[in-house]
Scaffold this active site. Structure first.
Site, PDB file in Angstrom:
ATOM      1  N   ASP A 157      26.163 -18.697  17.975  1.00 58.40           N
ATOM      2  CA  ASP A 157      25.208 -17.570  18.688  1.00 58.40           C
ATOM      3  C   ASP A 157      24.897 -17.910  20.057  1.00 58.40           C
ATOM      4  O   ASP A 157      23.803 -18.175  20.263  1.00 58.40           O
ATOM      5  CB  ASP A 157      24.064 -17.431  17.702  1.00 58.40           C
ATOM      6  CG  ASP A 157      23.219 -16.040  17.885  1.00 58.40           C
ATOM      7  OD1 ASP A 157      23.877 -15.465  18.706  1.00 58.40           O
ATOM      8  OD2 ASP A 157      22.276 -16.063  17.497  1.00 58.40           O
ATOM      9  N   GLU A 192      22.693 -10.839   8.788  1.00 52.69           N
ATOM     10  CA  GLU A 192      21.218 -10.998   9.024  1.00 52.69           C
ATOM     11  C   GLU A 192      20.507  -9.725   8.316  1.00 52.69           C
ATOM     12  O   GLU A 192      19.568  -9.303   8.790  1.00 52.69           O
ATOM     13  CB  GLU A 192      20.915 -11.167  10.456  1.00 52.69           C
ATOM     14  CG  GLU A 192      21.703 -12.428  11.036  1.00 52.69           C
ATOM     15  CD  GLU A 192      21.348 -12.406  12.543  1.00 52.69           C
ATOM     16  OE1 GLU A 192      21.012 -11.415  13.244  1.00 52.69           O
ATOM     17  OE2 GLU A 192      21.249 -13.680  13.075  1.00 52.69           O
ATOM     18  N   GLU A 207      19.228 -15.019  25.906  1.00 44.95           N
ATOM     19  CA  GLU A 207      18.602 -15.422  24.840  1.00 44.95           C
ATOM     20  C   GLU A 207      18.414 -16.987  24.661  1.00 44.95           C
ATOM     21  O   GLU A 207      17.218 -17.492  24.568  1.00 44.95           O
ATOM     22  CB  GLU A 207      19.166 -14.824  23.455  1.00 44.95           C
ATOM     23  CG  GLU A 207      18.400 -15.391  22.320  1.00 44.95           C
ATOM     24  CD  GLU A 207      18.880 -14.498  21.060  1.00 44.95           C
ATOM     25  OE1 GLU A 207      19.915 -13.734  21.158  1.00 44.95           O
ATOM     26  OE2 GLU A 207      18.441 -15.053  20.059  1.00 44.95           O
TER      27      GLU A 207
END
Ligand code: GCU
Length: 660
Positions: A347, A268, A375
């Site tokens: 993820d 990333e 998240e």
């Protein structure tokens, strides 16, 4: 009573026979963690029994004795607690064991277990039990849902009462290491390895050491350039290697009990060895060589994938990338490198298959990474008890060997005999009074620690312990809060993205439904829904991801007929008319599960409302407010998802409920 000590909010026990043990204690250890253990027992005696515990020098007449026995079978971190003739002994070969044993003894009180006649031996299974905080130097927390950082503020390192309170909480559930800064290391965070922050980090490490916790830092792979004045960060460049050696010497000799580093590289947008045409083994080994003289550990993350994808490209598959990148390197890493692998290949979605790297890698140390920061599972505004998910992951048979082949076997080192391995959790704490924003989210922090200590504990046992320690032993509370926790992950799964497909969230902040939010984006997270069906073909005819598993898992995932239904859309593109095992069509399943999920939330809220008289009003209201939001928000999820698929498929709901 305040709740700032989470599950360590001790309640007064009146007229309990156990109090006699808590009138005096002693230890034959000079170590700092044994010292902490004594202090903790004293505190418990004060808060639970109103007793001023006397410290004795001889082991003969003390109520509780902490005995350091280098030969103890429980090892340095394990403990043996036994009661005999009115005296309790906590025995271990190390200070950490004495501390964990003391907390276990206090937990026995808090959960209503008898100390008289006790004979309990517990040995932590995972050598490394580490929290990863994604805290930034400005005080913000990446994916933080509980306020701001208590480690950093305005580019400064904070060391205060909360540091100790944190260490105490973490140690009470057996956490033995903590990475305090975000894996995305930028700006001043790069300088955490320099003199600039040394004094504060020393102070913090001292406090951590009192509680048996090793301090770790995340590092920036490009640090030699960003702060070292070099023009390269090439891991094979002699100047770079020397620079790291000097830096490591400073850090390891300057900060007491320093554990090592966590590294996110070539991921990333973060720098890494790829820039120089080097492998991840080259990168990790360079750091490992520099850390080796101090027995330091380099934890290297496997979250490496192409985040510049084109949605029309159906061959590149983000799910494949961890395996494709790291399998060829198996056996090439130094002994003090550990690869940290997220539980799934994507993820932290509400449902993912287990990463095929777990069990793929046979000659490399491994740490399982889970995320207790919610998240993608409701951001600590929705209740979502994640321990049942982690249990499934740990129990998964990888078939890497004929036996001892589960993820738990691998990470505790039972399969390949590794000693640098274990479990990591992306932490869910902040400076909110209750630590985790949602009071019920603390069950995930507590649960992670307990599970990492003992992968055999059940989700229900862990929930039961946490509830008793936090809210007391009233049966109504234990029963109902437990029911809420155990319902919560399945409910969340039902009203959000269906059958393992994941995502469908708002881009960037990842909260709330947005079915096409990531569909045409560059991140490689697609659901491929059209008017006929939905799902990603990851069989041999598709991206081939299913073949990254050992048999019989590969064949099981390969075929629609044998693929576990909860992962159906992760592995296959399936027509809406496809019949599931229940006899329902896929589209009807989507409708039904979404209605059901939202109804489950109503049930959870009703359970909570019935507990008002048993709970402190402040806690009751704080949780209720979050539940009210969750109730509305789960309906929004339900309606967005159902409407999207109705409009795509034109198939009516058999039950004719409102779909927009
Ligand atoms: C996720 C998360 C990022 C984080 C990354 C990681 O993609 O959204 O905020 O940096 O995981 O694990 O490194």
């Amino acid at each position: 009573m305040g709740y700032e000590n989470a599950w360590l909010n001790y309640r007064r026990l009146q007229g309990s026979a156990e109090s006699t043990y808590f009138s005096s204690d002693c230890t034959d250890s000079q170590g700092r963690t044994a010292r902490t253990a004594i202090e903790e027992l004293k505190r418990a005696a004060r808060e639970i029994f109103g007793l001023d515990m006397q410290e004795k020098s001889g082991t003969q007449d003390a109520g509780i004795c902490l005995k350091l026995n280098r030969e103890a079978a429980a090892g340095e971190e394990g403990y043996h607690i036994y009661e005999k003739d009115g005296r309790v002994t906590v025995e271990s070969a190390g200070g950490r064991g004495l501390l964990y044993g003391s907390f276990a003894l206090i937990r026995m009180l808090q959960t209503g277990r008898k100390i008289g006649g006790a004979d309990l031996t517990e040995v932590p299974q995972n050598p490394i039990r580490i929290l990863n905080h994604w805290d930034n130097m400005d005080g913000s927390i990446e994916r933080g849902y509980s306020g701001n950082s208590f480690f950093f503020q305005d580019q400064k390192v904070l060391v205060n009462d909360r540091t100790r309170a944190y260490a105490r909480l973490a140690a009470s559930v057996g956490i033995n290491a903590s990475v305090i800064n975000n894996v995305n290391v930028k700006g001043n965070a790069t300088k955490l390895i320099t003199e600039t922050y040394r004094r504060e980090l020393q102070e913090m490490a001292e406090i951590f050491a009192d509680y048996g916790i090793s301090l770790y830092l995340s590092l920036n792979f490009a640090a030699p350039m960003e702060i070292g004045g070099l023009d390269s960060a090439d891991p094979l460049d002699e100047n770079v290697r020397e620079w790291w050696s000097r830096q490591m010497e400073d850090v390891f000799t300057g900060i007491p009990n320093f554990g090592g580093f966590l590294v996110k590289a070539d991921s990333e947008g973060r720098p890494g060895p790829f820039t120089y045409g080097r492998t991840h083994a080259d990168g990790a080994n360079m750091l490992a060589d520099a850390a080796a003289p101090y027995n330091g550990t380099i934890i290297w993350r496997c979250f490496v994938y192409n985040c510049q994808q084109d949605w029309r490209d159906r061959k590149t598959d983000r799910a494949r990338s961890g395996y494709d990148n790291f399998m060829p390197l198996d056996g090439q890493f130094r002994e003090n490198v550990v690869l940290q692998i997220k539980n799934g290949p994507m993820d932290f979605q509400v449902r993912e298959p287990v990463s095929p790297l777990l069990g793929g890698l046979k000659k490399t140390n491994q740490i399982l990474e889970v995320q207790i920061a919610q998240e993608y599972t409701g951001q600590q505004r929705h209740v979502c008890y994640l321990i049942p998910m982690f249990k499934e992951v740990l129990g998964f048979h990888t078939y890497c060997e004929k036996e001892k082949d589960t993820v738990a076997d691998l990470v505790i080192g039972r399969t390949y005999g590794q000693t640098r391995c274990g479990m990591a959790a992306v932490a869910n704490t902040g400076d909110d009074e209750n630590w985790t924003g949602h009071d019920l989210a603390a069950a995930n922090l507590y649960g992670f620690g307990r599970l990492a200590f003992h992968t055999d504990l059940s989700s229900e046992e862990i929930a039961g312990e946490w509830i008793r320690c936090t809210f007391g032993m009233q049966p109504e509370v234990v029963e109902k809060v437990s029911r809420i926790l155990m319902m919560s992950w399945p409910a969340y799964e039902k009203y959000t993205s269906p059958l393992g497909i994941g995502w469908m969230v708002n881009p960037g902040y990842h909260y709330g439904p947005n079915v096409d939010g990531y569909e045409y984006d560059r991140w490689g997270t697609y659901h491929r829904a059209d008017h006929m069906g939905i799902g990603v073909d990851r069989s041999s005819g598709g991206t081939g991801y299913a073949q990254q598993y050992h048999e019989p898992n590969a064949s099981m995932y390969e075929k629609i007929e044998t693929c576990p239904e909860e992962l159906l859309l992760f592995f296959h593109h399936v027509p809406y008319s496809f019949r599931l095992k229940t006899g329902k069509t896929l589209i009807q399943h989507i409708y039904d599960s979404h209605f059901e999920g939202a109804e489950d939330v109503e049930k959870m809220v009703a359970e909570w409302e019935s507990l008002r008289e048993f709970l402190p009003e402040k806690i009751y209201q704080r949780v209720l407010a979050r539940f009210e939001h969750q109730k509305e928000h789960s309906k929004e999820w339900r309606d967005q998802i159902n409407s999207y698929f109705w409009r795509k498929s034109f198939v009516e709901d058999e039950k004719h409920r409102t779909i927009y």
